[in-house]
Enzyme design. Structure first.
Site, PDB file in Angstrom:
ATOM      1  N   CYS A 131     -26.187 -23.597 -26.953  1.00 11.20           N
ATOM      2  CA  CYS A 131     -25.077 -22.655 -26.692  1.00 11.20           C
ATOM      3  C   CYS A 131     -23.952 -22.887 -27.779  1.00 11.20           C
ATOM      4  O   CYS A 131     -23.432 -24.171 -27.881  1.00 11.20           O
ATOM      5  CB  CYS A 131     -24.550 -23.061 -25.287  1.00 11.20           C
ATOM      6  SG  CYS A 131     -23.018 -22.492 -24.951  1.00 11.20           S
ATOM      7  N   CYS A 134     -20.441 -23.426 -26.915  1.00 19.79           N
ATOM      8  CA  CYS A 134     -20.317 -24.744 -26.372  1.00 19.79           C
ATOM      9  C   CYS A 134     -20.121 -25.739 -27.269  1.00 19.79           C
ATOM     10  O   CYS A 134     -19.149 -26.569 -27.396  1.00 19.79           O
ATOM     11  CB  CYS A 134     -21.210 -25.100 -25.038  1.00 19.79           C
ATOM     12  SG  CYS A 134     -21.714 -23.831 -24.215  1.00 19.79           S
ATOM     13  N   ASP A 135     -20.991 -25.888 -28.355  1.00 17.54           N
ATOM     14  CA  ASP A 135     -21.189 -26.889 -29.301  1.00 17.54           C
ATOM     15  C   ASP A 135     -20.750 -26.615 -30.752  1.00 17.54           C
ATOM     16  O   ASP A 135     -21.011 -27.551 -31.655  1.00 17.54           O
ATOM     17  CB  ASP A 135     -22.772 -27.284 -29.000  1.00 17.54           C
ATOM     18  CG  ASP A 135     -22.853 -27.807 -27.610  1.00 17.54           C
ATOM     19  OD1 ASP A 135     -21.975 -28.366 -26.925  1.00 17.54           O
ATOM     20  OD2 ASP A 135     -24.023 -27.720 -27.348  1.00 17.54           O
TER      21      ASP A 135
END
Ligand code: NDP
Length: 304
Positions: A131, A134-135
């Site tokens: 993701c 997200c990261d």
């Protein structure tokens, strides 16, 4: 017989459980094969509203679970194998038991497709990611690989260049299946380099990813490439196997909701990534979980 069964224990299922429990429905949550869902495989979640310093994915779902239990939700660590929505009460079978319920919320989520390489599971969150939203922020000034040739790969590569100094977009073919506009955007981004006809054959690094073995399927040559991170953008698989034949499944096997959280069967609701291929965020999943619980509550009240 249960009033409400919630299938899945990621942010959508647990948010639905919190709302339903606070409405005195004492929902039964069937946690599924990966309790907590995809958040359990992430490290720091920095985009969960209200957590200024971020919160670890597993801690976030654990606190949601405790919150749901505090209000009377019951969580059972079983996985749904089949469902029967053709009669009422609805029937849900796990390996050990068949449950009956007046209403159902399906929040079984989706799983990111991965390459299936031997040490991949161990490196997820430690250099291998599924993701970018997200990261990506962990890769400020670093060099990463994005794997895939679809819209997700193009979009995620562009997004990652906000942080990383270079993105190598590795695709196993020499053409992309992404929309033209997304391809153009990626091609015009000077921080993105396309590596066509190539496949990651091995992740190198023990506790953290350090390099990959990259195989050129045209020349049959393999080379080692030092890299800080790999983002897999090769699609998602919705967890809908247990509902085949019970609900009409749409694009790529996702449940197609009507008005956000309804299905074609009154009393069966849907929430989160199992019906959302577009946003796939913890906060959107939680929002859908809330909506599904409010609708389930209304449906059950109407039956009384
Ligand atoms: P897709 O299924 O469209 O693409 C997956 C890509 O990954 C393909 O290029 C495929 O290659 C490759 N792939 C699949 N399996 C492997 C594997 N084992 N190893 C290496 N490569 C692999 O998935 P997306 O997530 O990109 O998109 C899903 C849907 O979401 C699409 O409808 C897309 O349009 C939509 N979407 C829309 C966006 C937007 O509009 N902003 C953004 C993101 C997604 P191959 O062709 O060789 O199979």
């Amino acid at each position: 017989m249960e009033k409400l069964i919630i299938i899945g224990s990621g942010p959508s299922g647990l948010t639905a459980a919190i709302y339903a429990a606070r409405a005195n429905l004492a929902p039964l949550v069937l946690a599924g094969p990966e309790p907590g869902g995809q958040l359990v495989t992430t490290t720091l979640v920095e985009n969960w509203p209200g957590s200024i310093d971020g919160i670890m994915g597993p801690d976030l779902v654990l606190s949601m679970q405790k919150q749901a239990e505090k209000f009377g939700a019951r969580i059972v660590f079983e996985s749904v194998k089949s469902a029967n929505f053709s009669q009422k009460p609805f029937k849900i079978s796990t390996d050990s038991k068949t449950y009956e319920a007046e209403a159902i919320i399906i929040a079984s989520g989706a799983r990111a497709r991965t390459l299936g390489l031997p040490n991949e599971k161990e490196l997820i969150g430690k250099g291998v990611h599924t993701c970018a939203t997200c990261d990506a922020a962990f890769y400020k000034g670093k060099e990463v690989i994005v794997v895939g040739g679809g819209d997700s790969a193009m979009e995620e590569s562009n997004f990652i260049t906000k942080f990383a100094k270079k993105v190598h977009l590795v695709h196993r073919k020499n053409t992309s299946n992404a929309s033209k506009i997304m391809q153009e955007r990626a091609k015009n981004n000077h921080k993105i380099e396309f590596i066509w006809n190539s496949e990651i054959k091995e992740y190198l690094g023990k506790d953290k990813l350090e390099a990959v073995k990259l195989f050129d399927n045209q020349t049959n040559k393999e080379k080692e490439m030092k890299i800080d991170g790999v983002f897999l953008a090769i699609g998602h698989i919705p967890n809908t196997e247990a509902f085949q034949g019970q609900l009409k499944l749409g694009k790529f096997g996702y449940i197609e909701p009507k008005n956000e959280v309804f299905t074609e069967i009154p009393g069966v609701f849907v929430a989160g990534d199992v019906s959302d291929w577009r946003y796939r965020q913890a906060v959107t999943a939680a929002g859908f979980g809330c909506m599904a619980a409010l609708e389930a509550e209304k449906y059950l009240a109407g039956k009384e």
